[in-house]
Design an enzyme around this catalytic site. Structure first.
Site, mmCIF file in Angstrom:
data_model
loop_
_atom_site.group_PDB
_atom_site.id
_atom_site.type_symbol
_atom_site.label_atom_id
_atom_site.label_comp_id
_atom_site.label_asym_id
_atom_site.label_seq_id
_atom_site.Cartn_x
_atom_site.Cartn_y
_atom_site.Cartn_z
ATOM 1 N N LYS A 58 0.806 -1.065 -0.062
ATOM 2 C CA LYS A 58 0.095 -0.046 -0.087
ATOM 3 C C LYS A 58 0.848 1.297 -0.132
ATOM 4 C CE LYS A 58 -3.856 -2.386 1.907
ATOM 5 N NZ LYS A 58 -4.866 -2.587 3.089
ATOM 6 N N GLN A 96 -4.986 -1.398 9.273
ATOM 7 C CA GLN A 96 -4.672 -2.673 8.638
ATOM 8 C C GLN A 96 -5.570 -3.960 9.723
ATOM 9 O OE1 GLN A 96 -3.822 -3.248 5.509
ATOM 10 N NE2 GLN A 96 -4.046 -5.771 5.659
ATOM 11 N N ASP A 122 -10.899 2.871 3.227
ATOM 12 C CA ASP A 122 -11.216 1.424 3.063
ATOM 13 C C ASP A 122 -12.835 1.169 2.844
ATOM 14 O OD1 ASP A 122 -9.212 -0.498 3.197
ATOM 15 O OD2 ASP A 122 -8.930 -0.072 5.659
#
Ligand code: GUN
Length: 279
Positions: A52, A96, A119
């Site tokens: 990422k 995460q 997200d």
């Protein structure tokens, strides 16, 4: 021979488009930054987080890394998120998953400002998707839509069967396909006669987390098969939830593993980061 849906190529196209958009925003003085939080050092999470950050660098947005020890308290993590919510230089925040067991995952997701939730996990963004309003959409299902569209696969009017009902993939996937005017069926572990339901699909999307579960018997001749799963086999090779060698001769189009859905998730995360910059 089925059409091979090339996620590596399509994700690269998307990242190159985003790189241009970022350059043009920067020329207007608009900068982007993504805060990436990892608690503990789960090896798989470390790989995802690294990729990422690499993608951010590629498209030209700054990434801020917060690597917290496993024993971080929930309150400490929530305090960090609240600080980042208030930071005008940060327009995207990602924590995460999974987080350590002593933390409440839903509470962490709820604490991220919806306007920075790249997200697309916050209930406000999920709710926006349900009613068809603007919001951040979960990256993996958004990536599947791009794979289909950019491969010239018609969605409207088709029967789409989604296998799996997770909050991150299955549920938003079904909603996105509905938004694209597909007729949608959601299957899960309690579905009776899964095989015959799957066999009705024009587009079969599989996100069950079981290696090679979907064999040729589940697939209608000529169907499009999208495999969201990824597993490391005993011989070290990767495979998906679909038995590729068996299904490929039956399918009309299929995603490989690796190189199908996987690279799309990060491309769509970058898309959400750019959207966060422009809002
Ligand atoms: N863990 C597995 N997939 C994801 C994802 O898309 N986002 C975050 N934050 N954690 C994950």
């Amino acid at each position: 021979m089925a059409q091979l849906i090339d996620g590596k190529k399509i994700s690269q196209e998307i990242k190159d488009e985003l790189k241009e958009t970022v350059a043009s925003l920067q020329s207007k003085g608009i900068e982007g930054a993504l805060a990436v939080i990892q608690v503990g050092n789960d090896p798989a999470s470390s790989v995802y987080v690294r990729n990422k950050k690499k993608a951010c660098e590629y498209i030209g947005i700054r990434s801020e890394s917060y690597e917290l020890p496993e024993e971080t308290t929930e309150d400490e993590l929530l305090a960090l998120i609240e600080t980042l919510n208030e930071d005008p230089k940060v327009n995207g925040i990602l924590c995460q998953l999974p987080v350590p067991e002593h933390m409440d995952e839903q509470k962490i997701i709820r604490t991220i400002a919806p306007s920075k939730d790249v997200d697309g996990f916050h209930t406000q963004n999920v709710g926006a998707l349900v009613v068809g309003q603007q919001g951040f959409v979960s990256c993996t299902p958004a990536g599947v839509i791009q794979l289909l569209k950019r491969s010239g696969i018609e969605i409207s009017g088709k029967h789409c069967v989604v296998v799996g009902r997770s909050n991150i993939v299955g549920k938003p996937m079904a909603l996105l396909m509905l938004q694209e005017n597909a007729t949608v069926t959601i299957c899960h572990s309690r579905t009776a006669d899964l095989k015959s339901v799957c066999k009705q699909a024009d587009i079969l999307i599989v996100a069950v987390g079981k290696p090679k579960m979907i064999t040729a018997e589940y697939v209608k001749e000529g169907a499009t098969v999208i495999d969201v799963g990824i597993h490391r086999q005993e011989d070290g090779k990767l495979c998906g939830d679909v038995d590729f060698d068996q299904v490929e001769p039956v399918a009309g189009a299929i995603t490989p593993v690796p190189g199908g859905v996987g690279p799309m998730t990060i491309a769509m995360l970058m898309n959400n980061c750019v959207e966060a910059m422009t809002r």
